[in-house]
Write a protein that holds these residues in place. Structure first.
Motif, mmCIF file in Angstrom:
data_model
loop_
_atom_site.group_PDB
_atom_site.id
_atom_site.type_symbol
_atom_site.label_atom_id
_atom_site.label_comp_id
_atom_site.label_asym_id
_atom_site.label_seq_id
_atom_site.Cartn_x
_atom_site.Cartn_y
_atom_site.Cartn_z
ATOM 1 N N ASP A 121 0.822 -1.217 0.000
ATOM 2 C CA ASP A 121 0.000 0.000 0.000
ATOM 3 C C ASP A 121 0.857 1.269 0.000
ATOM 4 O OD1 ASP A 121 -2.147 -1.711 0.109
ATOM 5 O OD2 ASP A 121 -2.350 -1.577 2.283
ATOM 6 N N PHE A 122 2.098 1.163 0.470
ATOM 7 C CA PHE A 122 2.963 2.349 0.506
ATOM 8 C C PHE A 122 3.460 2.745 -0.886
ATOM 9 C CE2 PHE A 122 3.849 0.625 4.922
ATOM 10 C CZ PHE A 122 3.039 1.555 5.556
ATOM 11 N N PHE A 123 3.309 1.850 -1.866
ATOM 12 C CA PHE A 123 3.738 2.196 -3.229
ATOM 13 C C PHE A 123 2.745 3.132 -3.912
ATOM 14 C CE2 PHE A 123 6.293 -1.546 -2.435
ATOM 15 C CZ PHE A 123 7.481 -1.278 -3.083
ATOM 16 N N GLY A 124 1.514 3.183 -3.418
ATOM 17 C CA GLY A 124 0.514 4.065 -4.011
ATOM 18 C C GLY A 124 0.329 3.789 -5.495
ATOM 19 N N ASP A 125 0.204 4.859 -6.297
ATOM 20 C CA ASP A 125 -0.049 4.716 -7.744
ATOM 21 C C ASP A 125 1.104 4.027 -8.460
ATOM 22 O OD1 ASP A 125 -2.339 6.014 -7.309
ATOM 23 O OD2 ASP A 125 -1.657 7.965 -8.059
ATOM 24 N N ARG A 126 2.304 4.124 -7.873
ATOM 25 C CA ARG A 126 3.496 3.535 -8.485
ATOM 26 C C ARG A 126 3.344 2.012 -8.666
ATOM 27 N NH1 ARG A 126 8.890 5.406 -8.212
ATOM 28 N NH2 ARG A 126 8.277 7.161 -6.923
ATOM 29 N N LEU A 127 2.562 1.396 -7.758
ATOM 30 C CA LEU A 127 2.472 -0.072 -7.743
ATOM 31 C C LEU A 127 2.045 -0.629 -9.101
ATOM 32 C CD1 LEU A 127 2.614 -2.681 -6.068
ATOM 33 C CD2 LEU A 127 0.220 -2.330 -5.465
ATOM 34 N N GLY A 128 1.036 -0.041 -9.687
ATOM 35 C CA GLY A 128 0.497 -0.559 -10.944
ATOM 36 C C GLY A 128 1.481 -0.455 -12.104
ATOM 37 N N ARG A 129 2.482 0.405 -11.969
ATOM 38 C CA ARG A 129 3.436 0.600 -13.072
ATOM 39 C C ARG A 129 4.679 -0.287 -12.940
ATOM 40 N NH1 ARG A 129 1.502 5.898 -12.152
ATOM 41 N NH2 ARG A 129 3.295 6.495 -10.890
ATOM 42 N N LEU A 130 4.780 -1.028 -11.832
ATOM 43 C CA LEU A 130 5.929 -1.927 -11.661
ATOM 44 C C LEU A 130 5.707 -3.186 -12.503
ATOM 45 C CD1 LEU A 130 6.307 -1.543 -7.782
ATOM 46 C CD2 LEU A 130 7.690 -0.468 -9.569
ATOM 47 N N ARG A 131 6.799 -3.760 -13.024
ATOM 48 C CA ARG A 131 6.661 -4.999 -13.803
ATOM 49 C C ARG A 131 6.121 -6.100 -12.897
ATOM 50 N NH1 ARG A 131 9.601 -7.332 -18.095
ATOM 51 N NH2 ARG A 131 9.680 -5.187 -18.857
ATOM 52 N N SER A 132 6.740 -6.268 -11.747
ATOM 53 C CA SER A 132 6.262 -7.308 -10.823
ATOM 54 C C SER A 132 6.674 -6.969 -9.398
ATOM 55 C CB SER A 132 6.845 -8.678 -11.202
ATOM 56 O OG SER A 132 8.250 -8.646 -11.078
ATOM 57 N N VAL A 133 5.843 -7.404 -8.463
ATOM 58 C CA VAL A 133 6.197 -7.355 -7.042
ATOM 59 C C VAL A 133 5.974 -8.758 -6.491
ATOM 60 C CG1 VAL A 133 5.753 -6.328 -4.788
ATOM 61 C CG2 VAL A 133 5.402 -4.970 -6.855
ATOM 62 N N THR A 134 7.029 -9.347 -5.935
ATOM 63 C CA THR A 134 6.933 -10.703 -5.394
ATOM 64 C C THR A 134 7.055 -10.625 -3.881
ATOM 65 O OG1 THR A 134 7.987 -11.514 -7.403
ATOM 66 C CG2 THR A 134 7.866 -13.035 -5.549
ATOM 67 N N LEU A 135 6.021 -11.083 -3.199
ATOM 68 C CA LEU A 135 6.005 -11.072 -1.733
ATOM 69 C C LEU A 135 6.363 -12.468 -1.247
ATOM 70 C CD1 LEU A 135 2.599 -9.200 -1.183
ATOM 71 C CD2 LEU A 135 4.897 -8.197 -1.348
ATOM 72 N N VAL A 136 7.452 -12.566 -0.499
ATOM 73 C CA VAL A 136 7.964 -13.871 -0.058
ATOM 74 C C VAL A 136 7.867 -13.971 1.457
ATOM 75 C CG1 VAL A 136 9.997 -15.375 -0.019
ATOM 76 C CG2 VAL A 136 9.593 -13.875 -1.993
ATOM 77 N N ASP A 137 7.298 -15.067 1.937
ATOM 78 C CA ASP A 137 7.255 -15.298 3.390
ATOM 79 C C ASP A 137 7.027 -16.787 3.599
ATOM 80 O OD1 ASP A 137 6.681 -13.064 5.877
ATOM 81 O OD2 ASP A 137 6.268 -15.165 6.312
ATOM 82 N N LEU A 138 7.310 -17.247 4.826
ATOM 83 C CA LEU A 138 7.076 -18.668 5.079
ATOM 84 C C LEU A 138 5.985 -18.913 6.105
ATOM 85 C CD1 LEU A 138 8.649 -18.485 7.818
ATOM 86 C CD2 LEU A 138 10.566 -19.573 6.682
ATOM 87 N N CYS A 139 5.178 -17.889 6.401
ATOM 88 C CA CYS A 139 4.156 -18.004 7.448
ATOM 89 C C CYS A 139 2.752 -18.021 6.816
ATOM 90 C CB CYS A 139 4.308 -16.820 8.409
ATOM 91 S SG CYS A 139 3.079 -16.821 9.715
ATOM 92 N N PRO A 140 2.128 -19.212 6.692
ATOM 93 C CA PRO A 140 0.839 -19.292 5.999
ATOM 94 C C PRO A 140 -0.254 -18.348 6.533
ATOM 95 C CG PRO A 140 1.771 -21.476 6.241
ATOM 96 C CD PRO A 140 2.652 -20.540 7.038
ATOM 97 N N PRO A 141 -0.422 -18.162 7.851
ATOM 98 C CA PRO A 141 -1.512 -17.266 8.288
ATOM 99 C C PRO A 141 -1.336 -15.827 7.774
ATOM 100 C CG PRO A 141 -0.674 -18.554 10.144
ATOM 101 C CD PRO A 141 0.248 -18.805 9.009
ATOM 102 N N LEU A 142 -0.102 -15.334 7.731
ATOM 103 C CA LEU A 142 0.118 -13.972 7.220
ATOM 104 C C LEU A 142 0.006 -13.950 5.694
ATOM 105 C CD1 LEU A 142 3.056 -12.673 9.468
ATOM 106 C CD2 LEU A 142 0.598 -12.400 9.800
ATOM 107 N N LEU A 143 0.457 -15.017 5.044
ATOM 108 C CA LEU A 143 0.366 -15.071 3.583
ATOM 109 C C LEU A 143 -1.087 -15.085 3.118
ATOM 110 C CD1 LEU A 143 3.264 -17.575 2.811
ATOM 111 C CD2 LEU A 143 3.144 -15.171 2.132
#
Ligand SMILES: C[S@@+](CC[C@H](N)C(=O)[O-])C[C@H]1O[C@@H](n2cnc3c(N)ncnc32)[C@H](O)[C@@H]1O
Length: 243
Positions: free
Chosen positions: A79-101
């Motif tokens: 959410d901190f990326f604001g409008d910029r987010l949609g213009r990024l090629r990709s954002v990959t969110l990596v974590d190993l905790c299923p409840p947060l994922l």
């Protein structure tokens, strides 16, 4: 504060008081710690995890960038990326905790350039080199944080940006213009956070500074919910992979 918000805070505080599990794999310990507070995580951490918006502002990945967050939790930092987010090629969110994922997947729904990956930050590799890799309050919870930093370095293209915002304490006599924390700070906060599996030390920031060219470093202190008058040190670091 509304009744639902108070109940949420009580659930989080209950888990913080019980502390982190001492046995099991890292993934099992994270799942145990966060399972009962995943729904309340974002609202409570808003008041604790300072500097995340600032980090994203300073990384400022240009349009077309491939971005990776290691230890992304609920994906709040999207959410901190604001409008910029949609213009990024990709954002990959990596974590190993299923409840947060699970929360991260809800947040990523309808954002075709965002993918959520269940993986260990010390081993995950994207198919193509990343332009920007960052950690937000993750290095202090990743047991082998040195391997996670090495992995971030390895997945970045030369000249790519790295970032980290996290709690820390200084060494007794840091050099240059670095913040120096007195003995009470260096003694109290590492013990306080260790109960919840959060390791505070000077080492991860020192290692980042040694591995990357410094673009920006700010060392600050932030408030802690329900501990009036106390402030915990945190840093905001943006760097660049040399070469
Ligand atoms: C304090 S949370 C921060 C989450 C998120 N970055 C934020 O700003 O809200 C720390 C996160 O690190 C994750 N984590 C801990 N060890 C990890 C590892 N080895 N690989 C991937 N994620 C890990 C935890 O599951 C948790 O989601």
């Amino acid at each position: 504060m509304k009744a639902a918000a108070i109940a949420g805070d009580l659930r989080v505080l209950g888990q913080l008081l019980r502390g982190a599990a001492r046995t099991g794999s890292e993934a099992e310990r994270m799942a145990h710690f966060y399972a009962g507070q995943a729904g309340d995580y974002d609202r409570f951490r808003e008041r604790l995890l300072h500097g995340r918006a600032e980090l994203v502002r300073h990384l400022a990945p240009p349009a077309g960038s491939r971005v990776v967050e290691l230890g992304a939790g609920t994906g709040r930092n999207l959410d901190f990326f604001g409008d910029r987010l949609g213009r990024l090629r990709s954002v990959t969110l990596v974590d190993l905790c299923p409840p947060l994922l699970a929360v991260a997947r809800e947040r990523a729904a309808g954002r075709p350039n965002v993918q959520v990956v269940e993986a260990d930050a010390t081993r995950f590799r994207p198919e193509l080199p990343a332009d920007c890799v960052y950690f937000a309050y993750a290095l202090s919870m990743i047991g082998d944080w040195r391997a996670a930093i090495d992995n971030a370095h390895a997945m970045l293209r030369p000249g790519g940006m790295v970032g980290s915002v996290d709690f820390f304490v200084s060494s007794p006599a840091p050099g240059g213009n670095r913040a120096r924390h007195g003995w009470p700070t260096r003694a109290f906060w590492p013990r306080w956070f260790a109960h919840d599996g959060v390791q505070l030390s000077p080492a991860p920031l020192d290692y980042l500074l040694s591995r990357f060219e410094i673009v920006r470093l700010r060392e600050r202190r932030g408030r802690v919910p329900y501990l009036p008058g106390l402030t915990v040190p945190y840093y905001v670091f943006a760097g660049r992979k040399r070469g």
